[in-house]
Design a protein around this motif. Structure first.
Motif, PDB file in Angstrom:
ATOM      1  N   LEU A 100      10.512  -1.086  21.503  1.00  0.00           N
ATOM      2  CA  LEU A 100       9.164  -0.597  21.250  1.00  0.00           C
ATOM      3  C   LEU A 100       8.599  -1.326  20.036  1.00  0.00           C
ATOM      4  N   VAL A 101       7.428  -1.945  20.233  1.00  0.00           N
ATOM      5  CA  VAL A 101       6.715  -2.593  19.136  1.00  0.00           C
ATOM      6  C   VAL A 101       5.327  -1.966  19.102  1.00  0.00           C
ATOM      7  N   ARG A 102       5.110  -1.090  18.163  1.00  0.00           N
ATOM      8  CA  ARG A 102       3.807  -0.414  18.058  1.00  0.00           C
ATOM      9  C   ARG A 102       2.746  -1.376  17.540  1.00  0.00           C
ATOM     10  N   LEU A 158      10.229  -6.747  11.174  1.00  0.00           N
ATOM     11  CA  LEU A 158      10.004  -8.177  11.327  1.00  0.00           C
ATOM     12  C   LEU A 158       8.959  -8.597  10.302  1.00  0.00           C
ATOM     13  N   PRO A 159       9.394  -9.018   9.107  1.00  0.00           N
ATOM     14  CA  PRO A 159       8.457  -9.297   8.019  1.00  0.00           C
ATOM     15  C   PRO A 159       7.426 -10.371   8.352  1.00  0.00           C
ATOM     16  N   SER A 160       7.824 -11.374   9.125  1.00  0.00           N
ATOM     17  CA  SER A 160       6.913 -12.479   9.420  1.00  0.00           C
ATOM     18  C   SER A 160       5.680 -12.026  10.203  1.00  0.00           C
ATOM     19  N   LYS A 184       5.774  -6.147  11.654  1.00  0.00           N
ATOM     20  CA  LYS A 184       5.946  -5.215  12.773  1.00  0.00           C
ATOM     21  C   LYS A 184       7.327  -4.591  12.706  1.00  0.00           C
ATOM     22  N   ASN A 185       7.423  -3.358  13.178  1.00  0.00           N
ATOM     23  CA  ASN A 185       8.700  -2.686  13.336  1.00  0.00           C
ATOM     24  C   ASN A 185       9.060  -2.692  14.813  1.00  0.00           C
TER      25      ASN A 185
END
Length: 92
Positions: free
Chosen positions: A49-51, A31-33, A36-37
């Protein structure tokens, strides 16, 4: 991406936005904005999962606020408390 922006501007009360709903289990979307991955862990129920979503300080504040307002850990199928959830879409 344009598709990501369009999806983020829409509200999806019963599921993830389409760019995440179409993500295969085990795959990761960047998610470039927000830099985040997001990794899909399950499709039924939808689990992602969002680390590093929250800072350590923000996480501590959130947990303390939950305790102060009387929130308790949710029951699961194996819990002894009679608090088993019946709906897997609670967070959307």
């Amino acid at each position: 991406t344009d598709r990501e922006s369009a999806d983020l501007n829409n509200f999806y009360p019963l599921g993830p936005p389409s760019f995440l709903a179409s993500l295969p289990v085990g795959e990761t979307f960047h998610l470039p904005s927000h830099d985040k991955n997001i990794t899909r862990l399950s499709s039924s129920p939808d689990i992602f999962l969002v680390r590093d979503f929250l800072s350590t300080e923000d996480g501590e504040t959130l947990m303390q606020s939950a305790v102060l307002t009387g929130m308790k850990q949710a029951g699961t199928k194996n819990s002894k408390a009679d608090t088993i959830r019946k709906n897997s879409r609670l967070t959307w």
